[in-house]
Write an enzyme that holds these catalytic residues in place. Structure first.
Site, PDB file in Angstrom:
ATOM      1  N   ASP A 112       0.839  -1.180   0.000  1.00 62.57           N
ATOM      2  CA  ASP A 112       0.000   0.000   0.000  1.00 62.57           C
ATOM      3  C   ASP A 112       0.882   1.240   0.000  1.00 62.57           C
ATOM      4  OD1 ASP A 112      -2.473   1.193  -0.071  1.00 62.57           O
ATOM      5  OD2 ASP A 112      -2.662   1.303   2.104  1.00 62.57           O
ATOM      6  N   HIS A 119      -3.958  13.819   0.990  1.00 61.19           N
ATOM      7  CA  HIS A 119      -4.202  12.894   2.095  1.00 61.19           C
ATOM      8  C   HIS A 119      -3.033  12.896   3.082  1.00 61.19           C
ATOM      9  CE1 HIS A 119      -5.406   9.344   4.349  1.00 61.19           C
ATOM     10  NE2 HIS A 119      -4.228   8.817   4.096  1.00 61.19           N
ATOM     11  N   ARG A 128       1.665  14.527  13.174  1.00 62.45           N
ATOM     12  CA  ARG A 128       2.922  15.277  13.288  1.00 62.45           C
ATOM     13  C   ARG A 128       2.666  16.732  12.888  1.00 62.45           C
ATOM     14  NH1 ARG A 128       3.380  10.587  10.820  1.00 62.45           N
ATOM     15  NH2 ARG A 128       2.939  11.625   8.849  1.00 62.45           N
ATOM     16  N   GLU A 183     -10.564   3.788   3.851  1.00 61.28           N
ATOM     17  CA  GLU A 183      -9.646   4.489   2.960  1.00 61.28           C
ATOM     18  C   GLU A 183      -9.989   4.106   1.527  1.00 61.28           C
ATOM     19  OE1 GLU A 183      -5.514   3.920   4.052  1.00 61.28           O
ATOM     20  OE2 GLU A 183      -5.676   5.460   5.602  1.00 61.28           O
ATOM     21  N   GLU A 185      -9.243   3.774  -2.191  1.00 60.79           N
ATOM     22  CA  GLU A 185      -7.997   3.667  -2.954  1.00 60.79           C
ATOM     23  C   GLU A 185      -8.244   2.975  -4.303  1.00 60.79           C
ATOM     24  OE1 GLU A 185      -4.811   1.944  -0.735  1.00 60.79           O
ATOM     25  OE2 GLU A 185      -5.373   2.943   1.146  1.00 60.79           O
ATOM     26  N   ASP A 217      -9.055   0.190   2.253  1.00 59.72           N
ATOM     27  CA  ASP A 217      -8.035  -0.198   3.224  1.00 59.72           C
ATOM     28  C   ASP A 217      -8.522   0.202   4.617  1.00 59.72           C
ATOM     29  OD1 ASP A 217      -5.541  -1.048   4.210  1.00 59.72           O
ATOM     30  OD2 ASP A 217      -4.782   0.994   4.125  1.00 59.72           O
ATOM     31  N   ARG A 221      -7.827   3.596  13.638  1.00 59.36           N
ATOM     32  CA  ARG A 221      -6.902   4.710  13.875  1.00 59.36           C
ATOM     33  C   ARG A 221      -6.315   4.717  15.275  1.00 59.36           C
ATOM     34  NH1 ARG A 221      -5.649   5.703   8.768  1.00 59.36           N
ATOM     35  NH2 ARG A 221      -7.419   6.420   7.539  1.00 59.36           N
ATOM     36  N   GLN A 224      -3.646   1.986  15.256  1.00 59.37           N
ATOM     37  CA  GLN A 224      -2.547   2.440  14.403  1.00 59.37           C
ATOM     38  C   GLN A 224      -1.692   3.505  15.090  1.00 59.37           C
ATOM     39  OE1 GLN A 224      -3.976   4.069  10.673  1.00 59.37           O
ATOM     40  NE2 GLN A 224      -1.928   4.570   9.933  1.00 59.37           N
ATOM     41  N   LYS A 237      -4.274  -2.137  10.404  1.00 62.68           N
ATOM     42  CA  LYS A 237      -4.662  -2.320   9.002  1.00 62.68           C
ATOM     43  C   LYS A 237      -4.907  -3.782   8.649  1.00 62.68           C
ATOM     44  CE  LYS A 237      -3.351   1.927   7.374  1.00 62.68           C
ATOM     45  NZ  LYS A 237      -4.130   2.800   6.468  1.00 62.68           N
ATOM     46  N   THR A 241      -8.788  -5.929   4.256  1.00 57.75           N
ATOM     47  CA  THR A 241      -8.671  -4.995   3.144  1.00 57.75           C
ATOM     48  C   THR A 241      -9.626  -5.494   2.065  1.00 57.75           C
ATOM     49  OG1 THR A 241      -6.324  -4.691   3.668  1.00 57.75           O
ATOM     50  CG2 THR A 241      -7.079  -3.909   1.507  1.00 57.75           C
ATOM     51  N   THR A 330      -4.858   6.240   0.221  1.00 54.97           N
ATOM     52  CA  THR A 330      -6.101   7.000   0.153  1.00 54.97           C
ATOM     53  C   THR A 330      -6.035   8.069  -0.929  1.00 54.97           C
ATOM     54  OG1 THR A 330      -6.334   6.703   2.507  1.00 54.97           O
ATOM     55  CG2 THR A 330      -7.702   8.399   1.493  1.00 54.97           C
ATOM     56  N   GLU A 344      -9.382  12.477   8.034  1.00 58.20           N
ATOM     57  CA  GLU A 344      -8.991  13.777   7.498  1.00 58.20           C
ATOM     58  C   GLU A 344      -9.970  14.886   7.856  1.00 58.20           C
ATOM     59  OE1 GLU A 344      -7.523  13.490   3.250  1.00 58.20           O
ATOM     60  OE2 GLU A 344      -8.061  11.413   3.635  1.00 58.20           O
TER      61      GLU A 344
END
Lengths: 380, 380
Positions: A112, A119, A128, A183, A185, A217, A221, A224, A237, A241, A330, A344
């Protein structure tokens, strides 16, 4: 393309699409709202290629290579347009609603990527805040290996995963995820493999990649966020999927090729696609939760193209196998109504509840449809 | 165990070991310095199980489950000790040097952990001097998915990978890695799979895991350092992972089970092995570069046991498949001569040159040998 088969020109599975899938009886092709039994049709009309369609999987066909992919697509087109084939072909078409589709191919390795700048910036800001895009982001398409064994076909229920998370007070607890996300994709399916130690250059993309599908996907969160430093996403994850049952051949996407966004800095030589025919793709996704439209992510806005993803994936000599699946990460555009995941949306966002059903569909320029990947969250 | 087969009791492949491998003729077993053709032997002596050994791979045997694993091991032991079997079995033994061993099973998913506190601290200090062990480290066995398609059998040359790296002056360049490293690890081989959505608890470890092998997780440190934030190692690892040709059945390691080191904090319930029979394993590895002993990493010092790794890997409902391989991460002990990778040696360390040959061997308590995993670096 019009023919004797009664499919409107603007149908997403019109004769310009002809995507492949697998069912209990073998391999099949979507033709409008019907499904053609390619296993039976090839025995009658294309015996030299019939061995490729004996199993209920695309595996043998994927391995057969570009020349045969083209021959079979040309034959399909002829069968559906030339009246001479009607008597043989028409009885092999059945309503799509009567056909249960399977995972279309055996997933070899699943990779992935993280190729949408929008994204990566939106998510990076949450994890971050001081540096949303890591310093490497514009130099290489960041990717990681996912769990091939838990790739499931559209329609498979997704069991809410449990795991560790760290609470706001610093305590570490175990339980069902409280931040289950989707997600949206696009995935790319490797047909012919490559040799260990031999990178696959940008120009060899078409020789190796058979086609594209849709991918959800699913991401927990909270799991993760706690686990991902320093070795990346793992249990957040790997529980599931989902992929669409139809694989759209690359040839059907010829009319959707567009120039990717400008890159700064200019990528290193093995990733530099300046001057080459572009592998940006004008595909518009639609994400729905319980039928309600969440967003319409534009694949054309992706910073890195699938050809660059493949060149990067192999530049260290890693070999490809038939059935390797690599997904884009994503897909998100610049606008809020173009974001392909829930995280997001920031404060006030919702995550997925038990019983929620997510459906992701897509159409490429020229009206080439991908169908959809769908999945309902069930209690763990 | 002594028998008519002439193997010294202290031979690492004595009758207490009996590891399985694959060769062109099918499945085989190491017996001292010889190799027994199990495919032929089972046809003659164990016809009810012979179907498990028809292919040149352990796949069917792995899937057969614990009861059959035990039956076959018991039969092997009888054949090699009871004189009544000598006439049939002896002609099926050939010198090990005459047999070319293959990858012993089809790798489904490959997961690599990071379960040595000494290794994680040594490496973490280089990448994150302010906080060598990330906050999650003592709460869960950190792991990530690697590339299953580039797992190769011992003896396969390893092509030096090229990739991006960032130089000390901040410039990003492309070229062959200048920091090629080894990682000495123990791998665990999943026999019977599990259902999606159903975690495999600590107590079910023996029901799913067939045995263990040796792993060299080759690593390009310069590529890894530049790419790994935020999604983890990718091209720095995916070019090749070498495994030993022999898989030692879990039953042979019964005498090597030891208590793991004390854990602080006490792990969450699904990882808490207090009071249960321990799955720490007293295995001593030896790492050699061009024949010179580099270190003797002690597996008994690993913070997390393989049973905890499996429980963690599946706690989110991720399913197992026959052939899943999960490795421990670099095995390192507290002392410098017990470190299982070059990077840990800090300033003055060397990395691997073209032509260097790495060999990793191991023996478990009770004299149970693993053989070795070997590989030579070749120019890319």
């Amino acid at each position: 393309v019009t023919g004797w088969v009664d499919v409107p020109d603007d149908h997403p599975f019109g004769l310009h699409t002809l995507p492949y899938g697998a069912f209990d009886g073998g391999v099949c092709v979507a033709v409008g709202d019907r499904v053609l039994d390619l296993t039976a049709a090839s025995r009658a009309l294309l015996p030299a290629h019939a061995a490729l369609f004996e199993e209920p999987s695309l595996d043998a066909f994927l391995a057969a290579g570009r020349e045969r992919w083209s021959q079979v697509r040309a034959a399909l087109s002829t069968w559906c347009t030339d009246l001479a084939f009607r008597d043989v072909v028409e009885p092999l078409l059945r309503p799509a609603v009567d056909v249960t589709l399977r995972l279309p191919f055996t997933i070899a390795d699943y990779v992935d990527f993280y190729a949408s700048e929008h994204h990566a910036t939106n998510v990076g800001r949450l994890f971050r805040p001081d540096q949303p895009l890591t310093p490497n982001w514009r130099h290489l398409p960041i990717g990681y290996h996912g769990r091939a064994g838990t790739v499931v076909v559209s329609g498979t229920p997704v069991v809410r995963p449990s795991g560790q998370r760290r609470e706001a007070d610093g305590s570490v607890v175990f339980g069902p995820t409280t931040r289950l996300d989707l997600e949206a994709e696009v995935g790319f399916v490797v047909g012919t493999g490559s040799r260990l130690g031999r990178p696959v250059p940008l120009a060899a993309f078409e020789a190796h990649v058979f086609g594209a599908c849709l991918v959800n996907d699913w991401s927990a969160r909270d799991i993760q966020a706690w686990e991902y430093v320093p070795l990346g996403p793992f249990l957040g994850k790997s529980f599931a999927t989902s992929v669409s049952p139809w694989v759209v051949p690359l040839e059907a996407l010829d009319g959707a090729r567009v120039a990717p966004p400008p890159r700064d800095p200019t990528p290193l030589a093995y990733l530099d696609d300046t001057g080459a025919p572009p592998w940006g793709l004008d595909i518009t996704l639609e994400v729905r939760v319980n039928g309600e439209l969440l967003s319409r992510p534009p694949f054309a806005a992706m910073y890195w193209t699938p050809a660059q993803m493949l060149a990067h994936l192999t530049v260290n000599g890693a070999s490809l196998r038939t059935g390797d699946l690599f997904a884009s990460g994503t897909v998100s555009g610049p606008r809020r109504d173009q974001w392909g995941s829930l995280i997001e949306l920031g404060e006030g966002r919702r995550y997925l509840d038990d019983g929620d059903e997510v459906a992701i569909s897509a159409v490429a320029a020229g009206g080439v449809g991908f169908g959809e990947v769908r999945g309902r969250v069930v209690h763990g």
